[in-house]
Design an enzyme around this catalytic site. Structure first.
Site, PDB file in Angstrom:
ATOM      1  N   LYS A  12      -5.129  -2.182  10.083  1.00  0.00           N
ATOM      2  CA  LYS A  12      -5.447  -2.345   8.665  1.00  0.00           C
ATOM      3  C   LYS A  12      -5.691  -3.803   8.276  1.00  0.00           C
ATOM      4  CE  LYS A  12      -3.934   1.933   7.281  1.00  0.00           C
ATOM      5  NZ  LYS A  12      -4.631   2.843   6.342  1.00  0.00           N
TER       6      LYS A  12
ATOM      7  N   ARG B 147      -8.826   3.801  13.165  1.00  0.00           N
ATOM      8  CA  ARG B 147      -7.951   4.945  13.457  1.00  0.00           C
ATOM      9  C   ARG B 147      -7.443   4.973  14.885  1.00  0.00           C
ATOM     10  NH1 ARG B 147      -6.423   6.039   8.452  1.00  0.00           N
ATOM     11  NH2 ARG B 147      -8.180   6.601   7.118  1.00  0.00           N
TER      12      ARG B 147
ATOM     13  N   GLU C 164     -10.872   3.855   3.322  1.00  0.00           N
ATOM     14  CA  GLU C 164      -9.954   4.666   2.527  1.00  0.00           C
ATOM     15  C   GLU C 164     -10.235   4.377   1.063  1.00  0.00           C
ATOM     16  OE1 GLU C 164      -6.132   5.767   5.306  1.00  0.00           O
ATOM     17  OE2 GLU C 164      -5.864   4.094   3.941  1.00  0.00           O
TER      18      GLU C 164
ATOM     19  N   THR D 227      -9.340  -5.763   3.682  1.00  0.00           N
ATOM     20  CA  THR D 227      -9.124  -4.824   2.587  1.00  0.00           C
ATOM     21  C   THR D 227      -9.990  -5.318   1.435  1.00  0.00           C
ATOM     22  OG1 THR D 227      -6.824  -4.545   3.294  1.00  0.00           O
ATOM     23  CG2 THR D 227      -7.388  -3.758   1.078  1.00  0.00           C
TER      24      THR D 227
ATOM     25  N   GLU E 191     -10.132  12.453   7.294  1.00  0.00           N
ATOM     26  CA  GLU E 191      -9.949  13.770   6.675  1.00  0.00           C
ATOM     27  C   GLU E 191     -11.273  14.493   6.477  1.00  0.00           C
ATOM     28  OE1 GLU E 191      -7.070  13.806   3.115  1.00  0.00           O
ATOM     29  OE2 GLU E 191      -7.561  11.690   3.412  1.00  0.00           O
TER      30      GLU E 191
ATOM     31  N   HIS F  94      -3.642  13.860   0.905  1.00  0.00           N
ATOM     32  CA  HIS F  94      -3.925  12.960   2.024  1.00  0.00           C
ATOM     33  C   HIS F  94      -2.795  13.026   3.052  1.00  0.00           C
ATOM     34  CE1 HIS F  94      -5.163   9.420   4.280  1.00  0.00           C
ATOM     35  NE2 HIS F  94      -4.013   8.824   4.018  1.00  0.00           N
TER      36      HIS F  94
ATOM     37  N   ASP G 247       0.846  -1.188   0.000  1.00  0.00           N
ATOM     38  CA  ASP G 247       0.000   0.000   0.000  1.00  0.00           C
ATOM     39  C   ASP G 247       0.887   1.246   0.000  1.00  0.00           C
ATOM     40  OD1 ASP G 247      -2.380   1.351  -0.017  1.00  0.00           O
ATOM     41  OD2 ASP G 247      -2.701   1.214   2.145  1.00  0.00           O
TER      42      ASP G 247
ATOM     43  N   GLN H 148      -4.751   2.358  15.123  1.00  0.00           N
ATOM     44  CA  GLN H 148      -3.602   2.821  14.338  1.00  0.00           C
ATOM     45  C   GLN H 148      -2.763   3.830  15.117  1.00  0.00           C
ATOM     46  OE1 GLN H 148      -4.804   4.311  10.504  1.00  0.00           O
ATOM     47  NE2 GLN H 148      -2.728   4.803   9.838  1.00  0.00           N
TER      48      GLN H 148
ATOM     49  N   ARG I 228       1.039  16.681  13.288  1.00  0.00           N
ATOM     50  CA  ARG I 228       2.179  17.609  13.417  1.00  0.00           C
ATOM     51  C   ARG I 228       1.818  18.920  12.732  1.00  0.00           C
ATOM     52  NH1 ARG I 228       3.789  12.837  11.254  1.00  0.00           N
ATOM     53  NH2 ARG I 228       3.464  13.801   9.232  1.00  0.00           N
TER      54      ARG I 228
ATOM     55  N   GLU J  37      -9.223   3.972  -2.419  1.00  0.00           N
ATOM     56  CA  GLU J  37      -7.954   3.737  -3.095  1.00  0.00           C
ATOM     57  C   GLU J  37      -8.177   3.049  -4.435  1.00  0.00           C
ATOM     58  OE1 GLU J  37      -4.737   2.132  -0.863  1.00  0.00           O
ATOM     59  OE2 GLU J  37      -5.372   3.039   1.033  1.00  0.00           O
TER      60      GLU J  37
ATOM     61  N   ASP K 175      -9.296   0.369   1.784  1.00  0.00           N
ATOM     62  CA  ASP K 175      -8.333   0.013   2.832  1.00  0.00           C
ATOM     63  C   ASP K 175      -8.939   0.386   4.189  1.00  0.00           C
ATOM     64  OD1 ASP K 175      -5.968  -0.557   4.203  1.00  0.00           O
ATOM     65  OD2 ASP K 175      -5.134   1.423   3.830  1.00  0.00           O
TER      66      ASP K 175
END
Lengths: 444, 444
Positions: B267, B251, B213, B271, B388, B148, B141, B254, B157, B215, B247
């Site tokens: 994850k 969260r 996700e 999938t 997001e 993203h 992946d 993770q 951050r 993808e 995917d």
């Protein structure tokens, strides 16, 4: 359930294969490790059992009626081209094979022997071209030595070397299955990007800090369906057996690429495994308590806690890394021992790794490979990779013949060895996991 | 080489399968996507080609002589149980199959037709139980959308959202192959550890921030031997075709587990992929330049740079995520569109991902799956996951019927769709990638 000591471990057993009675052999009749081999490049791989300096051909045994009376799926699995069929069997079923092999190969007291068929079922180990023991669906690498994690962390974050999750979570990541290779396969030095000076352009070229990692791999047994879990109390039933594993690592590539998603190309160019899988049943006499967590460390969460695991979840498996450089070989110098470690140093047991892995419903399949992470002990001499052993190159190691090593050079051969011994029991070994570093190829 | 537009893309082509001429179909005669299916639970999976609301059974075509004249390995591969055989063929060889299928299915001008054999070679798509298109050896992946990566980085951050390696290294990680499932497979909410308050004990239980996700997955073609590389100029030859990929991500799990080795159990519980692989040849008309790097961004390093890739390495593939909650289905409300994005927003092209992946000598194999990472565009409405889209739950989304969503609830169905369109060419679609969230199982 953790397998129990039984008659197959009896130290007084001897084999009619004379070389198996040599006290120095890795493969006495108490061991009976399994692997996949080809003989004189003929046909597809076959399943064998190492005994002294010979291989017992299990498909030939089946053909000669020596497996008669075993469950039919055992016989079918012995005719496979890799161990996946055997790995898919329940422990009770696969255990019948160990007992039969023990009887077939012991010198006296067996209810059936393979001795009369020796010319038809034995192959010299020197003539057996070993293959990967199993077709590995997924390969997972853990990070289970707290000493390794602390050492590596200290280099990156001197103030707080160990991350806050470490003592709660058996940290692991997905590795690359395609580049698993069997011992003896040369390893090409990988090319990769490395970190530029502030504001500069990264370099792309052969890694300048190629390293080994001394690890132990566990091939999995039956496994679980997607969406189901494996309770820690049952996790040992899903461990088929162990091998030695070298998780080759390009430290300069790793340092630049690993944030935020973990190691990728720094590892995926090759991972070497030893060809003989020492079954979890063979390891019964060498079980020890799980790692004694220091005062103040948390207890494992309930899904990772189990009394039997605490009492016997560890394995007293002695490990060693040796190096033989091209110059040393030219001077006929023996491989040089770089470190000695022990699997019992792991903070997490294999059962905890398996239970954690399946705790989210991830399906584990027969033949999947779960590795321990670098098995470093507390002592400097027990550090399982050059990154730690030379402290990122700051303390080079002196080799016999006058060379020094910070990281691996082209032509270096890395050799992993492992064995178990215990008073009143036989010494059993893992054979070797070897790999020579080849120069970065022109094509790269 | 990037495939060129040819006669199989001609917008004036029509099929004798009437449903393939419906302007709304995903599968006109210009598409010809391939997949693996079972019909009425009979026997092993077979390879098929979607055409309108039908499936052309390729094994049946071979039996009826409709593939006569093609290279023999094409015919053999069409009798396989998954697409791996076709994926292993060189582009020129596999291209012969696309041309034959186009002729077999066009309404006029074909030098051979399957129409006379229709009852023997066609199956209604509604009766075809789709399977994973290929046996996936390794699943990788990537993280190729800079939007993203920047959004996620901003949450973690705020001062320096994008790490210094991002614009140099196509960041990727190894995923779990065993838990790849085909569209329609329910997804059990995973359990896992989550971060404790300072100094406390982590919780273990069902994830409370389950996410999707959006993808795109690329199934790989022939690939490379271990220790060899794939130059970026040749990388397109090793892309067989694309699918949609979800995917699924926990969260909270993770966040707690991902340092320092990347996402693992957050994850690996599932999938999902769409069953029809749209070949790289079918996508020829929709090729666009690679992402235009903003002024000041570095140029790709030489091993990732190639003129053709810059000019045509992107794909104008329009993507959409829809959600259908249990309550919405009970009220007969249509699935609700959460985001729309486009594959051309990726910072790295698929060819660059493939070349990077093999740049260390890692061997890529036919049927390996390489995913793009979340395909988020610049706009808020183009963000490809709830993390997001709701900014970690701070901005819940309103659903029709009055519900809101921060993360996924039990019973939610996530639906991915994708299609390509361009003036003067047919509209081709990817079908759907669907999955319903099931409550965490009792056994977990």
């Amino acid at each position: 359930m953790i397998p129990k000591v039984d008659g197959t471990h009896d130290v007084s057993l001897r084999s009619w294969v004379e070389s198996a009675n040599d006290p120095a052999t890795d493969f006495p009749v108490q061991n009976l490790p399994l692997g996949a081999f080809r003989y004189r490049d003929e046909g597809p791989p076959r399943i064998g059992c190492a005994i002294g300096d010979q291989v017992l051909d299990l498909a030939a045994c089946a053909e000669r009626g020596l497996l008669r009376g075993l469950p039919s799926d055992v016989g079918d699995a012995c005719r496979g081209t890799a161990l996946n069929g055997l790995m898919s069997l329940e422990p009770r079923v696969r255990g019948t094979l160990r007992h039969r092999l023990s009887h077939l190969l012991r010198s006296e007291g067996g209810f059936v022997t393979a001795q009369a068929e020796a010319p038809n079922v034995l192959v010299p180990r020197a003539d057996a071209e070993m293959r990967l023991p199993a077709a590995v669906g997924d390969y997972t690498d853990f990070y289970a030595s707290v000493f390794h994690a602390t050492n590596v962390g200290r280099m990156l974050r001197p103030d707080h070397p160990l991350l806050p999750n470490y003592k709660w979570v058996p940290i692991g990541y997905h590795g690359r299955a395609s580049s698993l290779v069997v011992s003896g396969t040369p390893v090409v030095r990988p090319c990769g990007q490395t970190e530029p000076p502030e504001g500069g352009t990264p370099a792309f070229g052969p890694s300048r800090s190629l390293d080994y990692e001394l690890e132990v791999g566990a091939f999995l047994g039956p496994g679980n369906a997607l969406g189901r879990t494996i309770p820690v109390a049952e996790a040992e039933d899903h461990i088929f057996g162990l091998c030695l594993l070298n998780d080759w690592s390009a430290r300069d590539v790793q340092r630049w690429e690993y944030q935020p998603l973990g190691p990728f190309l720094a590892k995926s160019f090759a991972t070497s495994v030893s060809p003989w899988v020492v079954t979890i049943e063979a390891l019964a006499p060498y079980r020890v308590p799980a790692f004694a967590r220091p005062e103040g460390d948390p207890r494992p969460l309930p899904y990772l806690a189990h009394e039997e695991n605490e009492a016997h979840g560890g394995i007293d498996l002695r490990l060693e890394v040796l190096l033989s450089s091209r110059a040393m070989r030219e001077q006929a110098l023996a491989p040089f021992s770089l470190s000695r470690s022990n699997l019992r140093a792991l903070y997490w047991t294999l059962a905890q790794m398996v239970a954690h892995h399946a705790s989210n419903g991830c399906n584990l399949r027969p033949g999947d490979l779960v590795a321990s992470g670098t098995v470093s002990g507390e002592a400097k001499e027990a550090r399982g990779c050059l990154l730690e052993r030379t402290w990122r190159g700051a303390e080079p190691l002196a080799l016999p013949g006058g060379e020094t090593r910070r990281f691996l050079e082209d032509g270096d051969e890395v050799i992993l060895r492992g064995h178990c011994e215990r008073e009143g029991f036989a010494r059993i070994g893992f054979g070797e996991c070897r790999g020579v570093v080849r120069a970065a190829s022109e094509s790269a």
